[in-house]
Design a protein around this motif. Structure first.
Motif, PDB file in Angstrom:
ATOM      1  N   ARG A  74     -58.177  31.808  23.992  1.00 40.49           N
ATOM      2  CA  ARG A  74     -59.523  31.248  24.180  1.00 40.49           C
ATOM      3  C   ARG A  74     -59.639  29.881  23.523  1.00 40.49           C
ATOM      4  NH1 ARG A  74     -61.111  36.414  22.365  1.00 40.49           N
ATOM      5  NH2 ARG A  74     -62.103  35.451  20.565  1.00 40.49           N
ATOM      6  N   ARG A 131     -57.155  27.774  22.782  1.00 35.61           N
ATOM      7  CA  ARG A 131     -56.253  26.839  23.472  1.00 35.61           C
ATOM      8  C   ARG A 131     -56.868  26.319  24.780  1.00 35.61           C
ATOM      9  NH1 ARG A 131     -50.223  28.305  25.592  1.00 35.61           N
ATOM     10  NH2 ARG A 131     -49.847  26.341  26.645  1.00 35.61           N
ATOM     11  N   LEU A 132     -57.569  27.197  25.510  1.00 36.59           N
ATOM     12  CA  LEU A 132     -58.139  26.818  26.798  1.00 36.59           C
ATOM     13  C   LEU A 132     -59.632  26.493  26.720  1.00 36.59           C
ATOM     14  CD1 LEU A 132     -56.347  29.413  29.098  1.00 36.59           C
ATOM     15  CD2 LEU A 132     -55.736  27.030  28.677  1.00 36.59           C
ATOM     16  N   ASN A 133     -60.170  26.489  25.505  1.00 37.06           N
ATOM     17  CA  ASN A 133     -61.585  26.190  25.281  1.00 37.06           C
ATOM     18  C   ASN A 133     -62.488  27.113  26.106  1.00 37.06           C
ATOM     19  OD1 ASN A 133     -63.697  24.845  24.033  1.00 37.06           O
ATOM     20  ND2 ASN A 133     -63.871  23.359  25.683  1.00 37.06           N
ATOM     21  N   LYS A 188     -57.951  31.630  35.710  1.00 39.58           N
ATOM     22  CA  LYS A 188     -57.975  30.215  35.363  1.00 39.58           C
ATOM     23  C   LYS A 188     -59.357  29.831  34.858  1.00 39.58           C
ATOM     24  CE  LYS A 188     -54.826  29.033  39.123  1.00 39.58           C
ATOM     25  NZ  LYS A 188     -54.678  28.241  40.340  1.00 39.58           N
ATOM     26  N   ARG A 189     -59.388  28.950  33.874  1.00 39.18           N
ATOM     27  CA  ARG A 189     -60.656  28.434  33.385  1.00 39.18           C
ATOM     28  C   ARG A 189     -61.202  27.488  34.435  1.00 39.18           C
ATOM     29  NH1 ARG A 189     -62.435  23.997  30.286  1.00 39.18           N
ATOM     30  NH2 ARG A 189     -60.332  23.204  30.271  1.00 39.18           N
ATOM     31  N   ASP A 229     -66.293  19.107  31.376  1.00 33.64           N
ATOM     32  CA  ASP A 229     -64.834  19.078  31.202  1.00 33.64           C
ATOM     33  C   ASP A 229     -64.226  17.875  31.917  1.00 33.64           C
ATOM     34  OD1 ASP A 229     -64.796  21.506  29.796  1.00 33.64           O
ATOM     35  OD2 ASP A 229     -64.563  22.672  31.623  1.00 33.64           O
TER      36      ASP A 229
END
Length: 78
Positions: A18, A20-22, A41-42, A48
């Motif tokens: 979480r 690492r991928l914000n 995928k985020r 962003d």
């Protein structure tokens, strides 16, 4: 990385992932099924995407200036 599926199909994304991928509470995710795999995928938000094209504006402006200069030179040679 192994995770456990809880009641109602809930899977906890480990804190390390979480961060690492914000990914935060309320983040939207894109889920795809590829054969026997689940790909999560985020989903990118407008926030962003802000600044993602850093430097591209400058490159485009330089290209436009170059093209305009060529046009002016052609017009002056006619």
């Amino acid at each position: 990385m192994e995770v456990k599926v809880h009641k109602k199909g809930i899977i906890v994304i480990p804190a390390e992932v979480r961060r690492r991928l914000n990914i935060r509470e309320g983040s939207y995710m894109e889920l795809e099924v590829e054969g026997d795999k689940i790909v999560l995928k985020r989903k990118m938000t407008l926030l962003d995407a802000y600044g993602i094209d850093k430097g591209m504006g400058d490159l485009a402006l330089k290209e436009l200036e170059k093209l305009r200069k060529e046009e002016v030179e052609k017009e002056n040679n006619i």
